[in-house]
Structures are given as C-alpha cells and as structure tokens.
Design an enzyme around this catalytic site. Sequence first.
Site, mmCIF file in Angstrom:
data_model
loop_
_atom_site.group_PDB
_atom_site.id
_atom_site.type_symbol
_atom_site.label_atom_id
_atom_site.label_comp_id
_atom_site.label_asym_id
_atom_site.label_seq_id
_atom_site.Cartn_x
_atom_site.Cartn_y
_atom_site.Cartn_z
ATOM 1 N N GLN A 249 0.832 -1.210 0.000
ATOM 2 C CA GLN A 249 0.000 0.000 0.000
ATOM 3 C C GLN A 249 0.867 1.261 0.000
ATOM 4 O O GLN A 249 0.621 2.184 -0.783
ATOM 5 C CB GLN A 249 -0.918 -0.009 1.221
ATOM 6 C CG GLN A 249 -1.785 1.213 1.339
ATOM 7 C CD GLN A 249 -2.655 1.187 2.582
ATOM 8 O OE1 GLN A 249 -2.569 0.274 3.398
ATOM 9 N NE2 GLN A 249 -3.493 2.186 2.725
ATOM 10 N N GLN B 88 2.439 1.779 -3.245
ATOM 11 C CA GLN B 88 1.458 2.302 -4.211
ATOM 12 C C GLN B 88 1.185 3.786 -3.950
ATOM 13 O O GLN B 88 1.035 4.565 -4.880
ATOM 14 C CB GLN B 88 0.154 1.491 -4.102
ATOM 15 C CG GLN B 88 -0.910 1.887 -5.080
ATOM 16 C CD GLN B 88 -0.584 1.485 -6.512
ATOM 17 O OE1 GLN B 88 0.211 0.592 -6.754
ATOM 18 N NE2 GLN B 88 -1.193 2.155 -7.451
ATOM 19 N N GLU B 89 1.113 4.152 -2.698
ATOM 20 C CA GLU B 89 0.810 5.545 -2.338
ATOM 21 C C GLU B 89 1.914 6.502 -2.780
ATOM 22 O O GLU B 89 1.628 7.546 -3.350
ATOM 23 C CB GLU B 89 0.601 5.678 -0.821
ATOM 24 C CG GLU B 89 -0.697 5.121 -0.302
ATOM 25 C CD GLU B 89 -1.916 5.916 -0.729
ATOM 26 O OE1 GLU B 89 -1.795 7.097 -1.126
ATOM 27 O OE2 GLU B 89 -3.019 5.344 -0.666
ATOM 28 N N SER B 90 3.157 6.164 -2.468
ATOM 29 C CA SER B 90 4.237 7.142 -2.652
ATOM 30 C C SER B 90 5.531 6.574 -3.196
ATOM 31 O O SER B 90 6.489 7.338 -3.370
ATOM 32 C CB SER B 90 4.543 7.800 -1.306
ATOM 33 O OG SER B 90 5.143 6.845 -0.428
ATOM 34 N N TYR C 183 -6.307 0.477 -7.528
ATOM 35 C CA TYR C 183 -5.560 0.605 -6.270
ATOM 36 C C TYR C 183 -5.685 -0.681 -5.471
ATOM 37 O O TYR C 183 -4.688 -1.271 -5.045
ATOM 38 C CB TYR C 183 -6.119 1.804 -5.504
ATOM 39 C CG TYR C 183 -5.506 2.086 -4.171
ATOM 40 C CD1 TYR C 183 -4.302 2.789 -4.071
ATOM 41 C CD2 TYR C 183 -6.124 1.700 -2.983
ATOM 42 C CE1 TYR C 183 -3.743 3.087 -2.835
ATOM 43 C CE2 TYR C 183 -5.580 1.998 -1.752
ATOM 44 C CZ TYR C 183 -4.390 2.685 -1.683
ATOM 45 O OH TYR C 183 -3.832 2.977 -0.457
#
Length: 121
Positions: free
Chosen positions: A19, A22-24, A115
């Site tokens: 996660q 994926q976010e940053s 996502y």
Amino acid sequence: MARSAAIAAGISPDYFVRQINQESGFNPNAVSPVGAIGIAQFMPATAAEMGVNASDPQSSLTGAARWMSSLTKQFGGDYGKALAAYNAGPGAVQGAVNAGGGNWLAQLPAETQNYVRSIMG
C-alpha cells in the site's frame, strides 16, 4: 518502519508495505495532484485531525497503519474494503457495498479498483 507500524496496528505487514509503495513509492516528500503529502499520502486536514505529521515518515506510517486497522474493523475485517476506503473514503465504499453487494468494487471509480487490485493481487 512500515512493517513495524503494521504489526503494531494488527494489520498485514505485506499488504501495508504494498500500500505504501502504491501511495508514494516510499517517497516521504511525495505530493499528489490533489494535495496529499508524505509517504502515506495524507490530506493535510486528515493528518491534522489524526494528530499525524504527514511530513514525518514514522508519524505518517504509524498513523496510516492505525487508520487501516480502524477501517478494517469498520468493514468487518475485509482488508480490500479498507483499502478502498483509504483511497476513496469510507462513505464511498459503504455506498458501493449498499449498491453492489458482492460486486461492490465495480461500483467505485477505476482508480480505486486499480488501487485495491494492485495491492491485493
């Protein structure tokens, strides 16, 4: 740090690491087009409400793991729904569940669908 924060919050460290990637991409200086900041991509108002310093990786990861733990509980242990809620908001996910039942994910925007799938496989 991400794995430790996940374990402390009682969530899957493997999913949480995916996660955050994926976010940053694990970039603590990331800024999204909509203004989310930091390694866990908190909106500034959300970070302030949660007492998270979004610019500090440790604070941000700890806050994101706590939030994911809360969302997972809110959605009956369903980590996919919790991920969708992190991305699109809990209200949007609840509306999707109400509208689509078992096909809830298809009721959400393509970005949220991608996502969840990219993190959960």
